[in-house]
Structure formats: C-alpha cells, structure tokens
Design an enzyme around this catalytic site. Structure first.
Site, PDB file in Angstrom:
ATOM      1  N   GLY A  18       0.847  -1.338   0.047  1.00 56.39           N
ATOM      2  CA  GLY A  18       0.081   0.114  -0.030  1.00 56.39           C
ATOM      3  C   GLY A  18       0.591   1.213  -0.089  1.00 56.39           C
ATOM      4  O   GLY A  18       0.332   2.356  -0.484  1.00 56.39           O
ATOM      5  N   PHE A  19       2.069   1.283   0.388  1.00 53.77           N
ATOM      6  CA  PHE A  19       2.879   2.507   0.627  1.00 53.77           C
ATOM      7  C   PHE A  19       4.157   2.413   0.046  1.00 53.77           C
ATOM      8  O   PHE A  19       5.157   3.138   0.323  1.00 53.77           O
ATOM      9  CB  PHE A  19       3.089   2.804   2.150  1.00 53.77           C
ATOM     10  CG  PHE A  19       1.711   3.361   2.775  1.00 53.77           C
ATOM     11  CD1 PHE A  19       1.181   4.429   2.390  1.00 53.77           C
ATOM     12  CD2 PHE A  19       1.105   2.432   3.671  1.00 53.77           C
ATOM     13  CE1 PHE A  19      -0.222   4.857   3.018  1.00 53.77           C
ATOM     14  CE2 PHE A  19       0.108   2.720   4.234  1.00 53.77           C
ATOM     15  CZ  PHE A  19      -0.705   3.945   3.874  1.00 53.77           C
ATOM     16  N   GLY A  20       4.582   1.342  -0.872  1.00 54.52           N
ATOM     17  CA  GLY A  20       5.776   1.281  -1.530  1.00 54.52           C
ATOM     18  C   GLY A  20       5.947   0.128  -2.346  1.00 54.52           C
ATOM     19  O   GLY A  20       5.311  -0.767  -2.399  1.00 54.52           O
ATOM     20  N   VAL A  21       7.024   0.073  -3.078  1.00 55.75           N
ATOM     21  CA  VAL A  21       7.676  -1.008  -3.916  1.00 55.75           C
ATOM     22  C   VAL A  21       8.953  -1.340  -3.425  1.00 55.75           C
ATOM     23  O   VAL A  21       9.917  -0.427  -3.259  1.00 55.75           O
ATOM     24  CB  VAL A  21       7.752  -0.542  -5.405  1.00 55.75           C
ATOM     25  CG1 VAL A  21       7.948  -1.522  -6.403  1.00 55.75           C
ATOM     26  CG2 VAL A  21       6.189   0.148  -5.919  1.00 55.75           C
ATOM     27  N   VAL A  22       9.077  -2.599  -3.437  1.00 54.34           N
ATOM     28  CA  VAL A  22      10.419  -3.116  -3.235  1.00 54.34           C
ATOM     29  C   VAL A  22      10.888  -3.782  -4.359  1.00 54.34           C
ATOM     30  O   VAL A  22      10.445  -4.494  -5.051  1.00 54.34           O
ATOM     31  CB  VAL A  22      10.260  -4.281  -2.012  1.00 54.34           C
ATOM     32  CG1 VAL A  22      11.528  -5.037  -1.775  1.00 54.34           C
ATOM     33  CG2 VAL A  22       9.599  -4.042  -0.920  1.00 54.34           C
ATOM     34  N   LYS A  37      13.351  -0.581  -1.036  1.00 54.26           N
ATOM     35  CA  LYS A  37      12.251  -0.178  -0.867  1.00 54.26           C
ATOM     36  C   LYS A  37      12.108   1.333  -0.912  1.00 54.26           C
ATOM     37  O   LYS A  37      12.657   2.105  -0.388  1.00 54.26           O
ATOM     38  CB  LYS A  37      11.470  -0.578   0.492  1.00 54.26           C
ATOM     39  CG  LYS A  37      10.130  -0.644   0.629  1.00 54.26           C
ATOM     40  CD  LYS A  37       9.711  -1.101   1.773  1.00 54.26           C
ATOM     41  CE  LYS A  37       8.072  -0.965   2.108  1.00 54.26           C
ATOM     42  NZ  LYS A  37       7.465  -1.778   3.161  1.00 54.26           N
ATOM     43  N   ARG A 128       6.165   0.505  15.262  1.00 62.84           N
ATOM     44  CA  ARG A 128       4.940   1.184  14.890  1.00 62.84           C
ATOM     45  C   ARG A 128       4.196   0.449  13.944  1.00 62.84           C
ATOM     46  O   ARG A 128       2.630   0.773  13.666  1.00 62.84           O
ATOM     47  CB  ARG A 128       5.420   2.659  14.441  1.00 62.84           C
ATOM     48  CG  ARG A 128       5.697   3.558  15.564  1.00 62.84           C
ATOM     49  CD  ARG A 128       6.113   4.804  14.840  1.00 62.84           C
ATOM     50  NE  ARG A 128       6.495   6.016  15.520  1.00 62.84           N
ATOM     51  CZ  ARG A 128       7.676   6.169  15.869  1.00 62.84           C
ATOM     52  NH1 ARG A 128       8.661   5.391  15.648  1.00 62.84           N
ATOM     53  NH2 ARG A 128       8.171   7.161  16.944  1.00 62.84           N
ATOM     54  N   ASN A 134       5.657  -7.582   7.415  1.00 64.26           N
ATOM     55  CA  ASN A 134       6.999  -7.055   7.853  1.00 64.26           C
ATOM     56  C   ASN A 134       7.783  -8.043   8.816  1.00 64.26           C
ATOM     57  O   ASN A 134       8.828  -7.612   9.234  1.00 64.26           O
ATOM     58  CB  ASN A 134       6.792  -5.687   8.901  1.00 64.26           C
ATOM     59  CG  ASN A 134       6.127  -4.610   7.864  1.00 64.26           C
ATOM     60  OD1 ASN A 134       6.689  -4.462   6.729  1.00 64.26           O
ATOM     61  ND2 ASN A 134       5.648  -3.584   8.554  1.00 64.26           N
TER      62      ASN A 134
END
Length: 515
Positions: A18-22, A37, A128, A134
């Site tokens: 949802g918040f990035g590409v690896v 990332k 967090r 993760n």
C-alpha cells in the site's frame, strides 16, 4: 515509474504494498544483492526528512541482531520519496503463508521477534507497524523484523485522515485509532495480533472472511479474544494479555512478552528432552499491585496457613540435620586446618632459618570468592554453604533472571534483570560444578547427587527471608541454571540454583537476599 538511486542497479520489482514498492537491486560498489524499498509517500518538509533519517539511523544500531532485517542505507529521492536499502530476504514474508502455523512454530517466531523488539525498545526505537508482511524469512531460514523507520513517516499531530491511513488497522493497537502517541505497549499489541493471525489464519476479533471498516474495527476492540482451536490455554492467556484493550493491562515491555513465550508448554512442544517445559502462569486479568519488596500471596492452599508476617518458619527437619552435620564437618575442617597451618609454619620457619639470609619462599595469594564464582558471595546465613562437598555459597547481592529457553541442556536465551523489576527467577545458591562432571549441561547437573542437595527444596525454603516466608512450600519451585555463556567466556565453572513462586509471574524484590 522509473526509479534511480545512485550506487544501485535496479534488477526487478519483487513486491508491492500500500505504501511502497520493493525492488531487487545490486549494490555496485561491492556487487551485493539488496532489497531497495521506495515509499510512495512524499516528505516535503526538511524537518520531517531529518526526522526520518534520524529514526533510520537509530534503527541501524540494531544491525547485527539475528532477528532484525539489516538496514544498509537510506535516503530521500529528488521527488521527495524516502527509500531504504535492506538485506535481501528471499524467503518472502509471513504474510505469504496461507495455512495456519503450528503453536510451537508461532511461539518460537514470537520469542525471536519479541527479542528484536526488546533490543529496539532498549535503544528507544519503536517499530509502529508490526504485521506478518513485515516479518521476513532471511537467507538461512531465520525470521527478521523489517521496516524500522518507515512507519514513523506519519505521526500524531498531523492530519487525522493521513495518520489513520498510515496504520495497518488489523494489527494497530486500539489507542492508535484515537491518535495516542505510539508506545512499547502498542508494539506489543501488534506483535500479539500478528501471532494470533499466524495461528488462526485471521487477525484477532476478525471474521473468518471479509474485511472490516475502521469504525467496525474500533467497535470490535471491546469484544473478547476468541479461543483458537488446538491452541493451548497457556498460549491464549499470553495472547489475551498482549491484546488487552487497555495498554496498562498489557505486557509493560517486549522483554516481558518474550519471557512468557519462552516458558510456554503447548501441544507439540515436547521436542528434545533438554528443552525447558515450565508452564506459563500469565492470566488474562491483571493482578493487584504488589507491595514494595515482594508480591502479596494469593489464596491460601490446602495446607495449614502461613506464619504471621515477619515470623520466620522453622527449617525443615532434613535441612536442620544437614545444617548440624555441616557445622560438625566445618568444625573438623577448622581443627584440621589449624593443625596443618601450624605444621606448615613450623616447617617454613625451619627452612627460613636454614637458608642463606633467612629468606622465605613467596607464595601467590589465594583466589577470592569473586575470582571463583564471578560475583561477590557470602557463607554466613547461607544454607547452601552447609551442604557437604557442595562448594556452594550465596550471592552477596540479590541476583534475578528472566525466563529462559534451554536447548540440549544449554541456555539459549536468558536475561539478567534488576530485582526491583519484574523477574521470573532468583538465585538462592551458587556453586562450583562438581569435578566429576565433564559436560555441565542442565540435565546432567540436575541428576548429580551433590547438586541435588545444593539445589533442593529444603535449601530453597531455608534460604527465604521476610515476606517470602509467608508462601508455603507448595507454592515454590526450583531449577538448576547451568553455566551461562558469560561464565564460560570467563572460565567460571559455576552453576546456580534458582527459585520462584510457581503461580506468580513477574515478581519484584528479593526472596533470598539480603539476610
């Protein structure tokens, strides 16, 4: 969108979230494959860029921990998107697993990640955003916690909708939906929610299928945590405490969660016979606050009531006999010693008189108890010191430890704690490993006849003082703690006898020292 990071060659994209590409990338200077990332969120403010880099640098101090995915580099691209360069983990993440995992495997994963969190919290670093995605499987099959630093991009004090969007709702602690600042307890909640998901195949308080809206998730925080089929009640008690709606009712720190996970006995945990299998005693409901020095006892057992506060109990008959026998032997040894030193001094005087100049021979000073045991010790008021041939003493200052994992008779994970903090075990005797024990594994020591006398219930009960005397024999248990890695590194051949109240987790104060 084309990505270009100086010093790295992009190979291909290996994951999108949802918040990035690896990306799989090659670090050109040392020809190493890495994971790069790139976050889709932008950091326009210079202050926030500095804060992001500061958080990543702090997380970078965790490099070398076996259960943290290492961070090699970090920065902000010209278009203001932050990026992390991390250890490449070819095994993917735990989110890739479809079937629920066995309780033993989940407890082991939880202990390892809790250990990583404890190390991070000790450095003042919060994660967090703990969730299955993760936790990555590293090159050699171990698990590691990833993405330290990125979750701090959105923080309390910004626009509410943006901050809530930064959460992963299924794993976020209830207070985070009300924009409370993140704490170690919110990390504990997220980890326990992750473990629940690995066991059940769905997050806690979630239906078996389908997604929930944020308002519905907030409403469900008031619901009880459901049992998971085939997961033992001890494990569920740990999870329920970690998933408590009120942060004050959760584990106060990740180290406490790790200690309870290490004590679990669940189905399929039999494993090697050396593995410690002491059941966990954590309950979902919080206990009343203990008084300073030691916890209040629970309901009285079936035996006769405890003595009044401050009144010492008479030592058991076997222990009294052992003390008298030890005293008699000590008297004999003292007389023999006086005779020996008298003869030695006479011979020494004669040799000095017959030698040129009357010079005597210089001898090395005898080693101190600290040299032998590694810590300051005493024999006065020490019941263990009366055990014949035990070479046992008591530590001068109270010594307390967390729970441990024991594999093949050796300590795999343990932590020495201040006795003023919550702890599992306390030392009531420390002794030299018997000379006929070649390999001081825990089960070998526990079966040795001398060790059985030193580390015994009689010795434990006779070693108590103060409030600890109020707890009857049925409440106590003891274990043999073999030489730790620190003892081995200092060439100390010592073992410890440790005790605890069996139905209380996280006692404070001392039961055995000072006397």
């Amino acid at each position: 969108m084309t990505v270009s990071v100086p010093g790295y060659e992009i190979v291909d994209a290996v994951g999108r979230g949802g918040f990035g590409v690896v990306y799989r990338a090659r670090q050109l200077t040392i020809d190493r494959e890495v994971a790069l990332k790139v976050d889709t969120r932008v950091i326009l403010d210079d202050r926030d860029q500095r804060r992001f880099l500061r958080e990543v640098r702090a997380a970078g101090r965790l490099s070398g921990h076996p259960h943290v995915v290492e961070i090699y580099d970090a920065g902000v691209l010209p278009d203001h998107r932050p990026y992390l360069v991390m250890e490449l983990c070819p095994g993917g993440s735990l989110a890739d697993r479809r079937a629920p995992a066995a309780p033993r495997e989940v407890a082991e994963i939880g202990q390892k990640i809790a250990d990583a969190l404890a190390a991070a919290h000790d450095l003042g670093v919060l994660h967090r955003d703990i969730k299955p995605a993760n936790i990555l499987v590293k090159r050699y099959g171990t698990v590691g916690l990833a993405d330290f630093g990125l979750a701090a991009l959105m923080e309390t004090g910004r626009d509410t909708s943006v901050t809530l969007a930064a959460l992963t709702p299924a794993y976020a602690a209830p207070e985070q939906f009300h924009l409370a600042p993140p704490t170690p307890q919110s990390d504990v909640y997220a980890l326990c929610a992750t473990l629940y998901t690995l066991l059940a195949g769905r997050p806690p308080r979630y239906p078996d299928d389908g997604e929930l809206s944020v308002p519905e998730i907030i409403r469900r925080h008031d619901l009880p945590v459901e049992d998971i089929p085939d997961v033992p009640p001890e494990f569920m008690a740990v999870l329920r405490r970690g998933l408590a709606r009120d942060p004050a009712h959760r584990y106060p720190e990740a180290a406490a969660l790790r200690a309870d996970l290490s004590q679990l006995t669940v189905a399929g945990f039999s494993g090697p016979r050396h593995v410690a299998t002491t059941p966990v005693v954590t309950v979902a409901n919080p206990r009343s606050t203990p008084p300073p020095g030691f916890p209040q006892p629970g309901p009285p057992g079936p035996r006769s009531g405890p003595p009044p506060f401050g009144q010492p109990t008479a030592p058991p008959e076997r222990n009294r006999a052992a003390i008298w026998l030890g005293a008699a032997l000590a008297a004999v040894l003292v007389l023999a010693g006086v005779w020996y030193f008298a003869l030695r001094d006479t011979d020494g005087a004669q040799q000095a008189a017959g030698s040129p100049g009357g010079a005597g021979t210089t001898t090395s000073p005898a080693p101190s108890s600290t040299d032998i045991y590694g810590v300051a010790t005493v024999t006065a008021d020490c019941p263990a010191a009366a055990v014949p041939d035990g070479q046992a003493q008591c530590v001068r200052k109270a010594e307390c430890w967390s729970g441990w994992v024991m594999i093949n008779g050796e300590i795999n994970s343990i932590r020495k704690l201040p006795c003023e903090q919550g702890h599992i075990w306390e030392v009531f005797a420390i002794a030299v490993v018997p000379g006929d024990v070649a390999d001081p594994y825990q089960d070998v020591l526990a079966e040795h006849p001398v060790v059985k006398q030193v580390c015994s219930m009689d010795t434990l009960l006779a070693s108590r003082f103060g409030d600890a005397l109020r707890y009857g024999p049925e409440r106590w248990e003891f274990e043999v703690l073999p030489p730790s890695s620190d003892d081995v590194s200092r060439d100390l051949g010592v073992y410890r006898c440790v005790g605890r109240i069996a139905d209380i987790t996280g006692t404070t104060g001392s039961a055995f020292r000072p006397r």
